[in-house]
Design a protein around this motif. Structure first.
Motif, short mmCIF file in Angstrom:
data_model
loop_
_atom_site.label_atom_id
_atom_site.label_comp_id
_atom_site.label_asym_id
_atom_site.label_seq_id
_atom_site.Cartn_x
_atom_site.Cartn_y
_atom_site.Cartn_z
N ASN A 177 -4.80 8.62 3.78
CA ASN A 177 -5.37 7.41 2.99
C ASN A 177 -4.81 6.99 2.76
O ASN A 177 -3.71 6.45 2.72
N GLY B 126 -2.83 2.52 -6.93
CA GLY B 126 -3.50 3.90 -7.33
C GLY B 126 -4.60 4.25 -6.92
O GLY B 126 -5.99 5.42 -6.94
N LEU B 127 -5.45 3.06 -6.07
CA LEU B 127 -6.56 3.32 -5.99
C LEU B 127 -7.08 3.44 -4.34
O LEU B 127 -5.90 2.23 -3.98
N ALA B 128 -7.73 4.33 -3.93
CA ALA B 128 -7.52 4.41 -2.63
C ALA B 128 -8.91 3.85 -1.99
O ALA B 128 -9.99 3.55 -2.72
N ILE C 15 0.87 -1.59 0.27
CA ILE C 15 0.05 0.21 -0.36
C ILE C 15 0.68 1.05 0.07
O ILE C 15 2.01 1.26 0.36
N THR C 16 0.25 2.77 -0.40
CA THR C 16 0.93 3.30 -0.61
C THR C 16 -0.16 4.27 0.66
O THR C 16 -1.51 4.47 1.05
N THR D 107 -1.10 8.25 2.79
CA THR D 107 -0.88 9.67 2.87
C THR D 107 -1.87 10.20 3.63
O THR D 107 -2.94 10.15 4.11
N TYR E 283 -3.77 3.70 -0.80
CA TYR E 283 -3.71 3.66 -1.94
C TYR E 283 -3.01 2.22 -1.81
O TYR E 283 -2.03 1.92 -1.73
N GLN F 280 -10.06 6.46 2.66
CA GLN F 280 -10.26 8.04 2.77
C GLN F 280 -10.87 8.21 3.80
O GLN F 280 -12.27 8.69 3.67
N SER G 166 -12.68 -4.10 -6.24
CA SER G 166 -13.10 -3.18 -5.54
C SER G 166 -14.94 -2.79 -5.56
O SER G 166 -15.39 -2.33 -6.69
#
Length: 213
Positions: A103, A108-110, A92-93, A95, A105, A113, A133
Motif C-alpha cells: 500500500n 497519510g492518504l492511501a 510516499i510511505t 506498507t 500513502y 491499496q 484525490s
C-alpha cells in the motif's frame, strides 16, 4: 530640488521614474510567469504519478496472483523502481502486505491499496493550487518531493515575494506622491502625483506607472 525650474532636470526625474517603474513591472511579471510555469509542472508530474500508481496497482495484482513461490521477483523489482520514482515525485510511505502487495500513502492518504490506485488531479481555488484525490474528493497533503516543492513555491514562496514587491511599489508611490503634493507646479498649482496605477485602483508592482500628466 536645487533647480526645479529647469525642464531638463524635470525630464530626467520623469525618465528615472519610468526606468524604475519598468523594473518593478518586469519583476512582478517574472514572478507571475514563474508561478504559471510551476503550475504547469505540477500538472505534468501529477500525470506521471497517476501512471506510476496505476502500474504499481497492476503489479500488485500480478505479484499476488503469482503467490509466494511464483516467478514474482522480476515483478517486485519493477515495482520497486516505480516506488523509487514516486518517492522523488511526491514523497510516499510504503506498507508491505502479507499477500505480497504494498500500500502506498502520501500524507497519510492511501494512493494505492492492493490492486486499486487513486487518480490525482490538479485544482486551483482562490489562488491556491492543490492536488486532489479522486477517491476522497479532497486535497492530498503533499509536502515532499518535486510536487511538494512546486506547491510550496506556488502557494507560499512566490506570493510572499509578490506581496513584498507590491509593498515596495506602494510605499514608493506614497512617499513620492506626498512630497509632490507638498510642492507646486510652475503655474502654482498643487503638485500632482508622479506615480499612478495603470487602469486605476491600488498601486502594485504590476500596476505602478508614471503619471501621463
Amino acid at each position: 530640488a536645487n533647480d526645479p525650474s529647469q525642464l531638463a532636470n524635470r525630464t530626467q526625474v520623469v525618465n528615472f521614474a519610468g526606468n524604475l517603474v519598468a523594473g518593478l513591472n518586469q519583476a512582478s511579471a517574472k514572478l507571475s510567469s514563474l508561478s504559471q510555469q510551476s503550475a504547469s509542472q505540477v500538472s505534468a508530474v501529477t500525470s506521471q504519478v497517476n501512471s506510476l500508481l496505476s502500474q504499481v496497482a497492476t503489479l500488485n495484482k500480478s505479484i499476488v496472483a503469482a503467490g509466494p513461490n511464483g516467478p514474482g521477483n522480476g515483478l517486485v523489482d519493477q515495482r520497486n523502481q516505480l516506488v523509487t520514482t514516486l518517492a522523488g515525485d511526491l514523497g510516499i510511505t510504503v506498507t508491505p502486505q502479507s499477500d505480497g502487495s504494498i500500500n502506498i500513502y502520501a500524507g497519510g492518504l492511501a494512493l494505492v491499496q492492493g490492486g486499486v490506485a487513486d487518480n490525482l488531479s490538479v485544482t486551483s481555488s482562490g489562488g491556491t493550487v492543490s492536488v486532489t484525490s479522486a477517491h476522497t474528493g479532497g486535497p492530498v497533503p503533499i509536502t515532499q518531493g518535486t510536487i511538494g516543492g512546486l506547491l510550496q513555491g506556488i502557494n507560499q514562496t512566490i506570493p510572499t515575494y509578490q506581496a513584498r514587491l507590491d509593498q515596495v511599489a506602494s510605499d514608493l508611490a506614497t512617499t513620492v506622491n506626498n512630497q509632490q503634493a507638498a510642492g507646486q507646479t510652475q503655474s502654482g498649482a498643487s503638485g500632482p502625483p508622479l506615480f499612478v496605477a495603470t487602469g486605476g485602483g491600488a498601486i502594485t508592482a504590476a500596476s505602478i506607472s508614471v503619471n501621463p500628466a
